[in-house]
Design an enzyme around this catalytic site. Structure first.
Site, PDB file in Angstrom:
ATOM      1  CE  LYS A  11      37.763  42.083  34.148  1.00  8.60           C
ATOM      2  NZ  LYS A  11      37.048  40.952  33.549  1.00  8.60           N
ATOM      3  CD  GLU A  47      34.772  35.768  38.181  1.00  7.40           C
ATOM      4  OE1 GLU A  47      35.155  36.507  37.251  1.00  7.40           O
ATOM      5  OE2 GLU A  47      33.566  35.619  38.482  1.00  7.40           O
TER       6      GLU A  47
END
Ligand code: KIV
Length: 288
Positions: free
Chosen positions: A113, A182
């Site tokens: 990621k 996020e």
């Protein structure tokens, strides 16, 4: 035995039962996550703040990530494991390939990621072309803490929402297998989720994403403070504190160890030893 999710299966879960992701940083944490049947374990660079005691994720190194990912892999051999590329470990496609290669080959990661949108497209293209599954990360990206001026909710203006939606589309077009969103408003996360064909995984992004990810310590109540979006599902810090305090008390009061936690020697052997060492003693019952 549990079947590990593959990258194509992960993509196919888009729009289905919400995916459950959890971070883990070590062998016991990974064992618990696998036993609880989470879909994906993320070895996040949040290891920097949760385990290594740094104030942010900036100091985390590639060696840190490889070290922790190896522990997690040993604890959860049957769970998809995505590992974060840490700060400055993907500044060029060549450097990114070398570092992602370490995570895939040394730690047996199932994918990596990395944080960022269109500005890191050459890096994403290089990884995807070399068969490394890539998860994107948009919104509140902790490696950009200095630019953001702190951990602040992102995409709250029309311009910022547009930029994030465009970034998400471009990343999806370039082959990411999932996208972490996020610290963004729930409506924005829902819009992105409905706009792109890859699963979105939210953290502080509302409940309309294709899955959720939580930091291990926040999930279990092991942290000393919590962001607004985190919900502790257990109170492990309190239980640990009570355990250590009780241990301290019992040691100082000579309650621990008691008979049941001690080893014993047969009386006959002890008497013999005693008389060998103290032949002049009249006592047959040596003092203890
Ligand atoms: O490092 C991490 O744990 C993460 C999650 C918060 C998504 O990136």
């Amino acid at each position: 035995m549990k079947e590990k999710l593959t990258a194509p299966e992960l993509r196919r879960q888009k729009g289905g039962t919400p995916l459950v992701w959890l971070t883990a940083y070590d062998f016991p944490g990974a064992q618990l996550a696998e036993e609880a049947d989470v879909d994906v374990i993320l070895v996040g660079d949040s290891v920097g703040t949760t385990v290594l005691g740094y104030p942010s994720t900036i100091p985390v190194t590639m060696d840190d990530m490889v070290y922790h990912a190896k522990m997690v892999r040993r604890g959860a051999p049957h769970t998809m494991m995505i590992v974060d590329l840490p700060f400055l470990s993907y500044v060029t496609p060549e450097i990114a390939l070398q570092n992602a290669g370490r995570l895939m080959q040394e730690a047996l990661a199932d994918g990596v990621k990395l944080e960022g949108g269109r500005s890191i497209l050459p890096v994403i293209d290089a990884l995807v072309q070399h068969e490394i599954p890539v998860v994107g990360h948009l919104g509140l990206t902790p490696q950009s803490i200095h630019r953001m001026g702190g951990y602040r909710v992102q995409a709250r203006t029309a311009d910022a929402i547009e930029a994030l939606v465009d970034d998400a589309q471009v990343l999806a077009d370039h082959g990411i297998i999932a996208l972490v969103l996020e610290g963004i408003p729930d409506r924005v996360a829902q819009y992105v989720t409905e706009s792109i064909p890859v699963p979105t995984i939210g953290i502080g992004a509302g409940h309309q994403t294709d899955g959720q990810v939580l930091v291990f310590h926040d999930c279990l109540g092991l942290s000393s403070s919590y962001p607004k979006f985190a919900k502790p599902f257990a109170h492990v810090r309190q239980a640990m504190l009570e355990g250590i305090t009780q241990y301290r008390r019992e040691v100082t009061e000579r309650q621990f160890p008691d008979e049941t936690h001690s080893y014993h020697v047969p009386d006959k052997e002890w008497q013999e030893f005693w008389h060998r060492r103290h032949p002049a003693s009249s006592s047959s019952e040596p003092a203890r």
